[in-house]
Design a protein around this motif. Structure first.
Motif, PDB file in Angstrom:
ATOM      1  N   PHE A 172       0.417   2.396 -14.764  1.00 49.10           N
ATOM      2  CA  PHE A 172       0.224   2.302 -13.316  1.00 49.10           C
ATOM      3  C   PHE A 172      -1.192   1.871 -12.972  1.00 49.10           C
ATOM      4  N   ARG A 173      -2.164   2.288 -13.758  1.00 55.21           N
ATOM      5  CA  ARG A 173      -3.537   1.842 -13.493  1.00 55.21           C
ATOM      6  C   ARG A 173      -3.665   0.334 -13.668  1.00 55.21           C
ATOM      7  N   SER A 222      -2.108  -1.099 -10.700  1.00 51.25           N
ATOM      8  CA  SER A 222      -2.943  -0.911  -9.509  1.00 51.25           C
ATOM      9  C   SER A 222      -4.017  -1.990  -9.410  1.00 51.25           C
ATOM     10  N   THR A 236       3.758   6.026  -5.465  1.00 56.39           N
ATOM     11  CA  THR A 236       3.873   6.108  -6.925  1.00 56.39           C
ATOM     12  C   THR A 236       2.706   6.870  -7.532  1.00 56.39           C
ATOM     13  N   GLN A 237       1.518   6.647  -7.031  1.00 56.89           N
ATOM     14  CA  GLN A 237       0.351   7.357  -7.547  1.00 56.89           C
ATOM     15  C   GLN A 237       0.477   8.859  -7.310  1.00 56.89           C
ATOM     16  N   ALA A 255       6.276  -0.613  -9.245  1.00 54.12           N
ATOM     17  CA  ALA A 255       5.790   0.699  -8.820  1.00 54.12           C
ATOM     18  C   ALA A 255       6.951   1.635  -8.482  1.00 54.12           C
ATOM     19  N   MET A 257       2.454   1.705  -3.599  1.00 50.11           N
ATOM     20  CA  MET A 257       1.477   2.086  -4.604  1.00 50.11           C
ATOM     21  C   MET A 257       0.988   3.526  -4.395  1.00 50.11           C
ATOM     22  N   ARG A 258       0.763   3.913  -3.148  1.00 48.97           N
ATOM     23  CA  ARG A 258       0.286   5.272  -2.888  1.00 48.97           C
ATOM     24  C   ARG A 258       1.363   6.309  -3.218  1.00 48.97           C
ATOM     25  N   ARG A 285       0.826  -1.206   0.000  1.00 48.44           N
ATOM     26  CA  ARG A 285       0.000   0.000   0.000  1.00 48.44           C
ATOM     27  C   ARG A 285       0.862   1.259   0.000  1.00 48.44           C
ATOM     28  N   GLY A 306      -2.353  -4.772  -7.838  1.00 56.12           N
ATOM     29  CA  GLY A 306      -2.089  -4.457  -6.437  1.00 56.12           C
ATOM     30  C   GLY A 306      -3.326  -4.571  -5.572  1.00 56.12           C
ATOM     31  N   ARG A 307      -4.474  -4.079  -6.056  1.00 57.79           N
ATOM     32  CA  ARG A 307      -5.710  -4.208  -5.284  1.00 57.79           C
ATOM     33  C   ARG A 307      -6.119  -5.670  -5.133  1.00 57.79           C
TER      34      ARG A 307
END
Length: 257
Positions: free
Chosen positions: A99-100, A103, A78-79, A143, A75-76, A72, A106-107
């Motif tokens: 990245f989407r 993601s 990088t976003q 990421a 990913m956060r 988490r 990742g989710r």
């Protein structure tokens, strides 16, 4: 009269439509703000819970919490980095698309880790732990690669811009100091002219300038007058103070018989 009523009715309908549209937009913006705040609060609570589990527990539960927390956090970060840089560099739109897609994986992994935390079959969880750890490493590595690539790109552009700006400033500074390049030949010419004038003054046969009168000739009468004034007795000046009465006598008024 009927035309005026029609125009007023149309204006009223337009204003009502605009009011309804503005109200819907405001409600939608408020709802999105509330949802965003709720999601941020939920993420904060989940991250705090995961940190507490990773430090307060031992065994598979602590390891699963650490995997979720690392996933988490990566990913956060990088976003946030990509969303902040895409406004200045439009070429990062493709990176946003990648990245989407990342993601989504990742989710999916985060949901799987969350379900395994509550799974009572610890044997099956321990068997899948190595595979989950490898998936987490692959996602976080990808990421991190996107995040650092975007940062390196922004830093390279900033360095190139700074180098170009420094070169332009150096050129402008040299142009502003143009007199420093023109002063050297000017000084040489001035020195040559002064030397030629000095040599010309030393040559014989040049008509001499008229002799100026000295102080002895022009200042003799003035000195004599000053000496005569020095022999006269100085005039005494009386100082009158405000509290003193004047000594002069005022003329008396004439009396008539």
């Amino acid at each position: 009269m009927q035309a005026a009523i029609t125009i007023i009715t149309l204006l009223f309908v337009v204003f009502m439509a605009l009011g309804v549209y503005a109200g819907v937009k405001a409600i939608g913006a408020a709802k999105r703000g509330v949802d965003r705040t709720i999601n941020q609060a939920r993420r904060t609570v989940e991250d705090t819970t995961l940190r507490a589990r990773s430090f307060g527990q031992v065994g598979m539960g602590a390891e699963l919490a650490q995997l979720r927390l690392r996933l988490r956090t990566s990913m956060r970060a990088t976003q946030d980095a990509l969303e902040a840089a895409v406004g200045e560099d439009a070429s990062l739109s493709e990176s946003i698309g990648l990245f989407r897609r990342l993601s989504a994986h990742g989710r999916e992994l985060d949901d799987e880790l969350r379900h395994l935390e509550r799974d009572p079959d610890r044997t099956m969880v321990s068997q899948r732990l190595a595979e989950l750890r490898e998936r987490t490493d692959r996602i976080t590595r990808s990421a991190d690669s996107l995040r650092w690539a975007a940062r390196d790109r922004a830093r390279k552009f900033a360095e190139d811009d700074l180098s170009s700006l420094s070169s332009e400033i150096d050129l402008e500074s040299g142009a502003l100091r143009h007199w420093s390049q023109e002063s050297e030949p000017g000084q040489g010419e001035g020195q040559g002219q002064s030397q030629s004038q000095g040599q010309g003054a030393e040559r014989p046969g040049r008509p001499s300038e008229p002799r100026r009168a000295t102080g002895a000739e022009w200042g003799a009468p003035a000195a004599a007058e000053a000496g005569d004034r020095a022999l006269d007795p100085p005039t005494r000046r009386w100082t009158t103070y405000p509290w003193q009465k004047p000594n002069r006598q005022q003329p008396r008024p004439e009396t008539t018989n």
